[in-house]
Design an enzyme around this catalytic site. Structure first.
Site, PDB file in Angstrom:
ATOM      1  N   LYS A  46       2.588  -0.125   8.520  1.00 35.54           N
ATOM      2  CA  LYS A  46       2.128  -1.506   8.351  1.00 35.54           C
ATOM      3  C   LYS A  46       0.667  -1.667   8.769  1.00 35.54           C
ATOM      4  O   LYS A  46       0.202  -1.038   9.719  1.00 35.54           O
ATOM      5  CB  LYS A  46       3.023  -2.424   9.184  1.00 35.54           C
ATOM      6  CG  LYS A  46       2.737  -3.907   9.035  1.00 35.54           C
ATOM      7  CD  LYS A  46       3.831  -4.712   9.709  1.00 35.54           C
ATOM      8  CE  LYS A  46       3.465  -6.194   9.763  1.00 35.54           C
ATOM      9  NZ  LYS A  46       3.096  -6.746   8.455  1.00 35.54           N
ATOM     10  N   CYS A 131      -6.188  -7.540   0.870  1.00 38.63           N
ATOM     11  CA  CYS A 131      -4.962  -8.304   1.112  1.00 38.63           C
ATOM     12  C   CYS A 131      -5.129  -9.736   0.618  1.00 38.63           C
ATOM     13  O   CYS A 131      -6.005 -10.460   1.098  1.00 38.63           O
ATOM     14  CB  CYS A 131      -4.606  -8.306   2.592  1.00 38.63           C
ATOM     15  SG  CYS A 131      -3.082  -9.198   2.928  1.00 38.63           S
ATOM     16  N   LYS A 165      -8.173   0.767  -0.472  1.00 39.30           N
ATOM     17  CA  LYS A 165      -7.121   0.057  -1.205  1.00 39.30           C
ATOM     18  C   LYS A 165      -7.743  -1.170  -1.854  1.00 39.30           C
ATOM     19  O   LYS A 165      -8.225  -2.079  -1.171  1.00 39.30           O
ATOM     20  CB  LYS A 165      -5.974  -0.347  -0.273  1.00 39.30           C
ATOM     21  CG  LYS A 165      -4.760  -0.905  -1.022  1.00 39.30           C
ATOM     22  CD  LYS A 165      -3.558  -1.020  -0.113  1.00 39.30           C
ATOM     23  CE  LYS A 165      -2.315  -1.422  -0.907  1.00 39.30           C
ATOM     24  NZ  LYS A 165      -1.109  -1.473  -0.046  1.00 39.30           N
ATOM     25  N   GLY A 244       5.075  -1.522  -8.375  1.00 35.48           N
ATOM     26  CA  GLY A 244       6.225  -1.523  -9.269  1.00 35.48           C
ATOM     27  C   GLY A 244       6.913  -0.187  -9.424  1.00 35.48           C
ATOM     28  O   GLY A 244       7.705  -0.004 -10.348  1.00 35.48           O
ATOM     29  N   GLY A 265       6.653   0.877  -2.762  1.00 37.82           N
ATOM     30  CA  GLY A 265       6.528  -0.299  -1.924  1.00 37.82           C
ATOM     31  C   GLY A 265       7.767  -1.164  -1.901  1.00 37.82           C
ATOM     32  O   GLY A 265       8.708  -0.915  -1.151  1.00 37.82           O
TER      33      GLY A 265
END
Length: 305
Positions: A46, A131, A165, A244, A265
């Site tokens: 996390k 994020c 990311k 996905g 995920g």
């Protein structure tokens, strides 16, 4: 025929291309009774931030058709707690550990990268530049100059391999990936969640306490495939695909499209053992394409005749 599952992304080496994504696997302790960690290519725990965060107001998640909207808001106890309490356990596990950090500011990212860089036993650090569930969270990965500057500054203080990311909430992700490469990233994760929302029309209110959240799950796979294809065509950096992915077929689609590794995920929430089953089936799938290694099939997508 023995199939070689090992993959290399810049300075990153994984025993196989199947990793689990940040925010969906906790700090691994939560999955210890369900998953054989030795079978995983790696674990991304996390996201951690400089200071502890309580996260967003509930409700924080809502199911959508073929997907999940979440607005957790980076709920965590901060970098110092992570390094003292979680990292010793994580680095004792028989797989690669990729730390994941998110900053409110550029200086935050540098401080986090420096602290992660001083820690032993990690394979790399994923910079969560994207994020969508916190104020300003996507700003860092929508401007090439900012992306390059953050990665460059983190590179200067962190000896570990860096993964950027990136956000899909942008018209063209290729210049952002190029900026991450120019800043010194070893690889890119494509991509974070898509910004969305859910509405309760009877109450005439948004469902999520944060109003908007990040959409993940099978619904976004075609969109992420397109993003991976675009960046792979530009031949910028090794790609870790995330979005996905829940089955062996999903993994194979991303590999031939140009990803060198993948992260599972949302599937971890409803099928924690999916990653292990995918690893078990990977050798036969690779062999069915006449290849002896995962590396041979990466980016082999053909144009339609």
């Amino acid at each position: 025929m023995d199939i070689d599952l090992k993959v290399r992304l810049g300075r990153l080496d994984f025993r196989n291309p199947v990793l689990v994504a940040s925010g969906t696997f906790g700090y691994a302790r939560e999955m210890a009774d369900l998953v054989d960690f030795q079978q995983l290519g790696g674990i991304v725990p996390k996201t951690v931030t400089s200071a502890s965060r309580p996260g967003n107001l509930p409700p924080r998640t809502v199911e959508t058709p073929s997907g999940l909207l979440n607005a957790i808001g980076l709920d965590n106890d901060g970098i110092d707690h992570f390094l003292e309490h979680h990292l010793p356990y994580l680095t004792s596990l028989p797989t690669a550990i990729i730390g994941n950090v998110a900053g409110k500011t550029e200086d935050d990212f540098v401080e986090l990268a420096q602290k992660m860089g001083q820690a032993k036993g990690m394979a790399g650090v994923e910079l969560n530049l994207s994020c969508p569930n916190v104020s300003g969270g996507t700003d860092f990965a929508t401007d090439p100059a900012i992306t390059k500057r953050i990665v460059d500054r983190c590179r200067a203080v962190c000896p570990h391999p860096l993964i950027a990311k990136l956000t899909p909430n942008i018209a063209n992700i290729v210049p952002i990936a190029k900026a991450a490469a120019d800043g010194g990233a070893d690889a890119v994760s494509l991509a974070n969640t898509f910004l969305g929302m859910a509405v309760d029309w009877r109450r005439q209110k948004p469902v999520l306490g944060n109003i908007t959240g990040g959409l993940s799950g099978p619904a976004i796979k075609p969109l992420v495939l397109r993003i991976v294809w675009q960046v792979a065509k530009a031949n910028i950096l090794p790609i870790i695909a995330v979005g996905g992915i829940a089955t062996l077929d999903d993994v194979m689609e991303f590999l031939v499209t140009g990803a060198s590794a993948i992260q599972i995920g949302t599937a971890n929430f409803y099928d924690p053992t999916a990653s292990v089953r995918i690893v078990d089936g990977l050798p036969a799938a690779v062999a069915s394409l006449g290849a002896g290694s995962v590396r041979e099939i990466v980016g082999t997508l053909k144009r339609q005749a």
